[in-house]
Design a protein around this motif. Structure first.
Motif, PDB file in Angstrom:
ATOM      1  N   HIS A  85       0.842  -1.203   0.000  1.00 40.93           N
ATOM      2  CA  HIS A  85       0.000   0.000   0.000  1.00 40.93           C
ATOM      3  C   HIS A  85       0.876   1.252   0.000  1.00 40.93           C
ATOM      4  O   HIS A  85       0.650   2.186  -0.781  1.00 40.93           O
ATOM      5  CB  HIS A  85      -0.929  -0.023   1.211  1.00 40.93           C
ATOM      6  CG  HIS A  85      -1.827   1.161   1.309  1.00 40.93           C
ATOM      7  ND1 HIS A  85      -2.889   1.368   0.455  1.00 40.93           N
ATOM      8  CD2 HIS A  85      -1.812   2.208   2.154  1.00 40.93           C
ATOM      9  CE1 HIS A  85      -3.488   2.495   0.764  1.00 40.93           C
ATOM     10  NE2 HIS A  85      -2.850   3.033   1.803  1.00 40.93           N
ATOM     11  N   LYS A  86       1.884   1.290   0.838  1.00 47.79           N
ATOM     12  CA  LYS A  86       2.771   2.447   0.898  1.00 47.79           C
ATOM     13  C   LYS A  86       3.562   2.579  -0.399  1.00 47.79           C
ATOM     14  O   LYS A  86       3.774   3.688  -0.901  1.00 47.79           O
ATOM     15  CB  LYS A  86       3.722   2.332   2.091  1.00 47.79           C
ATOM     16  CG  LYS A  86       4.431   3.622   2.385  1.00 47.79           C
ATOM     17  CD  LYS A  86       4.866   3.682   3.820  1.00 47.79           C
ATOM     18  CE  LYS A  86       5.225   5.096   4.191  1.00 47.79           C
ATOM     19  NZ  LYS A  86       5.569   5.232   5.598  1.00 47.79           N
ATOM     20  N   HIS A  87       3.980   1.453  -0.963  1.00 51.42           N
ATOM     21  CA  HIS A  87       4.704   1.471  -2.229  1.00 51.42           C
ATOM     22  C   HIS A  87       3.835   2.065  -3.331  1.00 51.42           C
ATOM     23  O   HIS A  87       4.309   2.870  -4.145  1.00 51.42           O
ATOM     24  CB  HIS A  87       5.150   0.050  -2.598  1.00 51.42           C
ATOM     25  CG  HIS A  87       6.055  -0.017  -3.781  1.00 51.42           C
ATOM     26  ND1 HIS A  87       5.589  -0.020  -5.069  1.00 51.42           N
ATOM     27  CD2 HIS A  87       7.401  -0.063  -3.865  1.00 51.42           C
ATOM     28  CE1 HIS A  87       6.608  -0.089  -5.907  1.00 51.42           C
ATOM     29  NE2 HIS A  87       7.713  -0.110  -5.196  1.00 51.42           N
ATOM     30  N   ARG A  89       1.380   4.178  -2.973  1.00 50.42           N
ATOM     31  CA  ARG A  89       1.146   5.608  -2.717  1.00 50.42           C
ATOM     32  C   ARG A  89       2.396   6.461  -2.866  1.00 50.42           C
ATOM     33  O   ARG A  89       2.329   7.579  -3.369  1.00 50.42           O
ATOM     34  CB  ARG A  89       0.588   5.824  -1.309  1.00 50.42           C
ATOM     35  CG  ARG A  89      -0.847   5.401  -1.126  1.00 50.42           C
ATOM     36  CD  ARG A  89      -1.387   5.729   0.268  1.00 50.42           C
ATOM     37  NE  ARG A  89      -0.571   5.122   1.314  1.00 50.42           N
ATOM     38  CZ  ARG A  89       0.068   5.796   2.274  1.00 50.42           C
ATOM     39  NH1 ARG A  89      -0.011   7.091   2.344  1.00 50.42           N
ATOM     40  NH2 ARG A  89       0.787   5.155   3.175  1.00 50.42           N
ATOM     41  N   ARG A  90       3.552   5.937  -2.420  1.00 49.66           N
ATOM     42  CA  ARG A  90       4.741   6.776  -2.333  1.00 49.66           C
ATOM     43  C   ARG A  90       5.931   6.263  -3.138  1.00 49.66           C
ATOM     44  O   ARG A  90       6.969   6.911  -3.215  1.00 49.66           O
ATOM     45  CB  ARG A  90       5.141   6.952  -0.878  1.00 49.66           C
ATOM     46  CG  ARG A  90       4.007   7.591  -0.073  1.00 49.66           C
ATOM     47  CD  ARG A  90       4.379   7.836   1.355  1.00 49.66           C
ATOM     48  NE  ARG A  90       5.453   8.784   1.520  1.00 49.66           N
ATOM     49  CZ  ARG A  90       5.304  10.078   1.788  1.00 49.66           C
ATOM     50  NH1 ARG A  90       4.099  10.586   1.883  1.00 49.66           N
ATOM     51  NH2 ARG A  90       6.342  10.853   1.955  1.00 49.66           N
ATOM     52  N   GLY A  91       5.784   5.070  -3.712  1.00 48.18           N
ATOM     53  CA  GLY A  91       6.862   4.495  -4.498  1.00 48.18           C
ATOM     54  C   GLY A  91       7.802   3.671  -3.644  1.00 48.18           C
ATOM     55  O   GLY A  91       7.628   3.534  -2.435  1.00 48.18           O
TER      56      GLY A  91
END
Length: 103
Positions: A85-87, A89-91
């Motif tokens: 999920h973080k990847h 959203r933010r790469g």
């Protein structure tokens, strides 16, 4: 002075003729010790020189991280989902970008 060790370390010490002096930590002390252990293992990963050592040290980091997650009610699948999920959203870190500053 002491440190958090894996569960079988006292057994291994005894098998080698030593006498380990251990005690069980309280939950609060355990959580602090786990965070200290995570930093210790991350430093060992950073210092590892060859791929085999890096793999072993990365496995140690993962083991401690999984234990910290478990202490907070999360499993490996939860970590993988949160990371994905973080990847999304933010790469990730594949492009090796170093931010000098921003205005």
């Amino acid at each position: 002075m002491g440190k958090l060790v894996r569960d079988r370390i006292p057994e291994i010490i005894r098998a080698e003729g030593g006498t380990p002096n251990v005690h069980v930590l309280s939950t609060a002390a355990y959580e602090i010790a786990l965070h200290d252990k995570l930093l210790e293992e991350a430093a060992e990963l950073r210092a590892a020189q060859d791929p085999a050592d890096r793999l072993e040290e990365a496995a140690d980091v993962l083991e401690v991280l999984l234990t910290v997650a478990g202490l907070n009610g999360f499993a490996l699948d939860d970590l993988v989902r949160a990371a994905a999920h973080k990847h999304a959203r933010r790469g990730g870190f594949d492009e090796r970008l170093w931010l000098k500053r921003f205005e």
